[in-house]
Enzyme design. Sequence first.
Site, PDB file in Angstrom:
ATOM      1  N   GLU A 114       1.022  -1.155   0.080  1.00 21.13           N
ATOM      2  CA  GLU A 114       0.076   0.088  -0.168  1.00 21.13           C
ATOM      3  C   GLU A 114       1.010   1.352  -0.017  1.00 21.13           C
ATOM      4  OE1 GLU A 114      -3.884   1.465   2.381  1.00 21.13           O
ATOM      5  OE2 GLU A 114      -2.333   0.766   3.681  1.00 21.13           O
ATOM      6  N   GLU A 157      -7.858  10.912   3.048  1.00 22.86           N
ATOM      7  CA  GLU A 157      -8.053  10.024   3.931  1.00 22.86           C
ATOM      8  C   GLU A 157      -8.062  10.611   5.416  1.00 22.86           C
ATOM      9  OE1 GLU A 157      -5.741   6.160   5.972  1.00 22.86           O
ATOM     10  OE2 GLU A 157      -5.148   6.692   4.010  1.00 22.86           O
TER      11      GLU A 157
END
Length: 507
Positions: free
Chosen positions: A111, A202
């Site tokens: 990620e 985010e």
Amino acid sequence: MVKFSLLAASLVAPTVLAGPLPGPQTQTESQVSPRQGGYYFQNWSEGGSNIRCNNGGGGGYTATWNSKGGFVCGKGWSYGGNRAIKYTGSYNATGPGYLAVYGWTRNPLIEYYIIEAHADLAPNEPWTSKGNFSTAEGDYEIFTSTRVNKPSIEGTRTFQQFWSVRKEQRVGGTVTTQTHFDQWSKLGMRLGSHDYVIMATEGYTATGGPGSSGQGPRPSLLTLLLRPVRELRSYATRALRSASYPVRGVWYFARHPEFYPLFVGRLLPLSIISFLVYFLLFTFAFLPQYLFLLIFHGAAGALINTTVLVLGEGLVVIQGLFEGFFVDECRVDIFDATLINYGFTELIAPHRVLFLDAPNSVKMLGKPTSPAEYQPWSIKQIIELIVFLPLNLVPYFGTPAFIMITGSRLGKLSHHRWFKLRGVNKKDMKQEIKSRRWEYLWFGTVAMVMELVPVLSFFFLLTSTAGAAMWAAKMEERARVRVGQPTAHGEHAHQDAEGPVYYDDPV
């Protein structure tokens, strides 16, 4: 409302966030030229409230939030790799969170983030600095970190994270991803085959700290008035969904004949044990307790409360003396076989021998290669049953309270096997249980009611196990399924290959 614009046809069309004013939300929107084609929209949340991420036109999206629950939303392409990502917009948020180019690779599972702007940067996060580099696009510091048993595009996994963090924050410009990939490679940070990439917003919760927030226009009066209704509906939906799994487990068990030998093989000894225990209790303990309760309750109330009280006493005896010895191994087999039926053989394989050529999931199960227990033998649970039994003496509310309190404990233990299969440590296990305690309350309450039924209690014990495995399988599926679709604009808009974005729901 903030507006974004992406200009070059070769560039990803993302959106950026808008952030914190003194209230619970943030908003952003971007606009992309129609000739840039189709974009993939991601909206992932781990269950926090007050998160709104809306798919806008072109490469645009809006995000508003004020939440302790983590989320990632944004827009981009189904395939990452070398891209020059040009974006404009605004980012204004508080608490832990980023505005970043965000993507995944497989083999290895990585990620990665290229952070352009941020609020609180990685508070209490165990990042390792790998150095700095400079390009024409800016100066960045590189970090690595490891996520253990966390959601990913391949389900719950342990994987590495790669980070490039821009030293001078900006909201607008171009990010050439290959520049960062090359710098990471020089440091031995190897990426795999590229999956999707988006420009992402985010927000999340720092350990022991507050959540993040971003705010745009104040919500309307109607929105404020309807918010309690929506929250109530959310609680009701979650309760009904989790409460349905013990019932669904009955139907699932009945439709899978391979489970029958597990039931029949233990039916006779447990039926004899249950019959003897309940026969003795109803013969010698029912009448004295009924007469005692009759002093405080009406005849009907005394009858109901005494029946539940005696059934609870029987359950204490059966669980304390026999259930762990006769049933737990059987429940492990049913739980594991159900996960295999849902296609999660790789979860079971590291923990027991499997005969993959066997005709059904039960016959596939060999001996465990690691400690296998459906739920730990819990003296605490036995003590709780004993301690809370007197609640049945309380008129009207005592019996429901007894069932719900003991059911809550039962629900929290229902996924013990799943946590062990995934290798979740005690700290993370407690956090997961805490995040689903409302759901576990209702799963356990329904399972508890079913298990109090005399004679059939053993059958319902096994069907609730199948229901718990079904629930775990659904959560695994949601962690792995990538849902979404590209948004194309214009008659001749180009669209990326099929590959919807990652989405996860913990319920």
